[in-house]
Scaffold this motif. Structure first.
Motif, short mmCIF file in Angstrom:
data_model
loop_
_atom_site.label_atom_id
_atom_site.label_comp_id
_atom_site.label_asym_id
_atom_site.label_seq_id
_atom_site.Cartn_x
_atom_site.Cartn_y
_atom_site.Cartn_z
N ALA A 11 113.26 44.68 38.19
CA ALA A 11 112.77 43.18 38.14
C ALA A 11 114.00 42.68 39.02
O ALA A 11 114.89 42.52 38.56
N ILE A 12 113.50 41.63 39.76
CA ILE A 12 114.85 40.92 40.46
C ILE A 12 114.33 39.48 40.05
O ILE A 12 113.27 38.76 39.80
N SER A 13 115.51 38.75 39.97
CA SER A 13 115.75 37.29 39.60
C SER A 13 116.71 36.58 40.24
O SER A 13 117.63 37.16 40.88
N ARG A 14 116.86 35.48 40.25
CA ARG A 14 117.99 34.63 40.93
C ARG A 14 118.42 33.55 40.19
O ARG A 14 117.71 32.93 39.42
N ASP A 15 119.58 33.29 40.12
CA ASP A 15 120.40 32.15 39.55
C ASP A 15 121.21 31.21 40.45
O ASP A 15 122.11 31.73 41.08
N TYR A 16 120.42 30.24 41.12
CA TYR A 16 120.83 29.58 41.98
C TYR A 16 122.17 28.91 41.74
O TYR A 16 123.20 28.79 42.65
N ALA A 17 122.36 28.46 40.51
CA ALA A 17 123.61 27.86 40.02
C ALA A 17 124.66 28.49 40.38
O ALA A 17 126.08 28.45 40.78
N LYS A 18 124.57 30.19 40.11
CA LYS A 18 125.65 31.12 40.34
C LYS A 18 125.60 31.60 41.77
O LYS A 18 126.34 32.59 41.74
N ASN A 19 124.75 31.34 42.59
CA ASN A 19 124.37 32.06 43.87
C ASN A 19 124.39 33.44 43.57
O ASN A 19 125.05 34.11 44.50
N THR A 20 123.53 33.85 42.53
CA THR A 20 123.66 35.37 42.27
C THR A 20 122.23 35.59 41.99
O THR A 20 121.38 35.16 41.59
#
Length: 132
Positions: free
Chosen positions: A69-78
């Motif tokens: 499963a892929i996810s993204r944290d924009y605040a951490k650029n990760t």
């Protein structure tokens, strides 16, 4: 050019879980397509998973569907790649890659490059080894 850094690899046993991280240059996800690839010894680099630029659409290789499963944290650029029920055939160096990309929306789904040949910027990779 986008700088990418993967982390989180390691040696695990069959059935275990592992979470990989890909930290990108600030703002990369808004202008670049970012994907995960992997390469096992003696094989070609292959697509694993990706999120569209908006984060609304996900893409998975058939071999990992239902397990990764892929996810993204924009605040951490990760971006994160959560890998579950790992198998020995998942053993590989895992890379994240980026390319400047303007997505089309067809049938309500964003386009996304899936071939490693389409990508210009690569991280150094992180090794995942799954023992049987």
């Amino acid at each position: 050019q986008v700088e990418l850094h993967e982390s989180g690899g390691g040696l695990v046993q069959t059935g275990d879980s592992l979470r990989l991280s890909c930290t990108a240059s600030e703002g990369a996800f808004s202008s670049y397509a970012v994907s995960w690839f992997r390469q096992a010894p003696g094989t070609e680099r292959e697509f694993v998973a990706a999120l569209s630029w908006s984060g609304d659409d996900s893409y998975y290789a058939d071999s990992v569907k239902g397990r990764f499963a892929i996810s993204r944290d924009y605040a951490k650029n990760t971006e994160y790649l959560q890998m579950s029920d790992l198998k020995p055939e998942d053993t590989a160096v895992y890379y994240c890659a980026a390319v400047y990309f303007v997505a089309d929306v067809v049938g309500g789904r964003s386009s996304h490059p899936l071939s490693p040949a389409e990508y210009s910027d690569w991280g150094q990779g992180t090794q995942v080894t799954v023992s049987s």
